[in-house]
Design an enzyme around this catalytic site. Structure first.
Site, PDB file in Angstrom:
ATOM      1  N   GLU A  42       0.808  -1.220   0.000  1.00  0.00           N
ATOM      2  CA  GLU A  42       0.000   0.000   0.000  1.00  0.00           C
ATOM      3  C   GLU A  42       0.844   1.273   0.000  1.00  0.00           C
ATOM      4  O   GLU A  42       0.308   2.357  -0.221  1.00  0.00           O
ATOM      5  CB  GLU A  42      -0.923  -0.012   1.220  1.00  0.00           C
ATOM      6  CG  GLU A  42      -1.924  -1.160   1.192  1.00  0.00           C
ATOM      7  CD  GLU A  42      -2.694  -1.326   2.495  1.00  0.00           C
ATOM      8  OE1 GLU A  42      -3.815  -1.856   2.438  1.00  0.00           O
ATOM      9  OE2 GLU A  42      -2.178  -0.930   3.553  1.00  0.00           O
ATOM     10  N   ASP A 229     -11.476  -7.378  -2.065  1.00  0.00           N
ATOM     11  CA  ASP A 229     -12.248  -8.605  -1.920  1.00  0.00           C
ATOM     12  C   ASP A 229     -13.669  -8.288  -1.486  1.00  0.00           C
ATOM     13  O   ASP A 229     -13.952  -7.222  -0.952  1.00  0.00           O
ATOM     14  CB  ASP A 229     -11.605  -9.531  -0.883  1.00  0.00           C
ATOM     15  CG  ASP A 229     -11.530  -8.875   0.480  1.00  0.00           C
ATOM     16  OD1 ASP A 229     -12.492  -8.999   1.254  1.00  0.00           O
ATOM     17  OD2 ASP A 229     -10.508  -8.232   0.778  1.00  0.00           O
TER      18      ASP A 229
END
Length: 261
Positions: A42, A229
């Protein structure tokens, strides 16, 4: 009197130099954006692009101070979970005098209309696992602080929405981000979150901790999370596959945000 007049230029010069030195060294004179990601995926994309001036390690965490698109930033990987995020946020406040905070990364979703790779801009956030309901408090309300939701800064939300126009091919929405120290993959946890927080767009493990610390320090913030997800029974199967795509999309929005902030 003559002696005073003779010394006056020297006195004035000394005062001028003292004032000049004070204004240059006084903290908080420049805007510094604190950027936090929980995982290496990230933060790595932005770290490769920024001009790093200084690297500082505090409590085992590396803080990268520098510039990106001529903006002063401090980039850091906090580690996973609320404790890591809270500690990291307070260090940014105390040691780096940040003027605003952004948490960028990936998240799950229970919104059927969102898909992997979509990005959520936070309007508000809540700790879905903070539970003092036994005392009559609603789920998520921080005991003794009497606060349940932490709202993102409206100006930063608007800047993020403006930046989103420059990110092509990515669906970007705004809404609530729910945070807890658990990976939500369906079941009773997901149902509990949906029952108590109707408008949740993203579910993750750090954002609301940053939000609470930002609130206590009176510092504006926003959370930018890309969906990696579906927070359902198949989340653990799709997470690894979509993590790189989601991290890239979140970083793309964050970079555009930095350009115009």
């Amino acid at each position: 009197m003559k002696k005073i007049l003779v010394l006056l230029p020297t006195i004035l010069l000394s005062i001028f130099l003292m004032v000049g030195c004070t204004s240059q060294s006084e903290p908080g004179n420049e805007n510094v954006l604190g950027i936090i990601g929980a995982m290496e995926e990230e933060v790595e994309i932005l770290k490769e692009k920024m001009d790093i001036k200084e690297t500082t390690t505090i409590a085992g965490i590396k803080f990268y101070k520098g510039t990106l698109h001529d903006k002063n930033i401090v980039l850091v990987r906090s580690g996973v979970g609320k404790v890591n995020m809270a500690m990291c946020t307070q260090v940014l406040v105390d040691k780096f005098n940040v003027s605003a905070l952004v948490n960028s990364g990936v998240a799950g979703t229970m919104n059927e209309d969102l898909n992997q790779g979509d990005v959520v801009i936070s309007t508000t956030t809540v700790q879905h696992d903070f539970d003092t309901t036994a005392f009559g408090d609603p789920l998520g309300e921080i005991s003794r602080l009497n606060k349940r939701f932490f709202d993102a800064d409206k100006n930063m939300i608007n800047k993020a929405k403006e930046a989103a126009k420059n990110v092509k091919g990515v669906n970007i929405v705004d809404g609530m981000v729910a945070t807890g120290d658990q990976f939500v993959a369906g079941g009773d946890i997901a149902k509990k979150i949906k029952d108590n927080f109707k408008d949740v767009e993203a579910v993750e493990m750090e954002g609301a901790a940053m939000a609470q610390v930002a609130y206590l320090n009176d510092i504006p913030f926003v959370i930018l999370r890309s969906i990696s997800d579906k927070a359902n029974g198949e989340a653990d199967l799709s997470y690894e596959e979509f993590l790189p795509i989601a991290a890239k999309n979140a970083s793309s929005l964050l970079e555009e945000f930095i350009k115009i902030y």
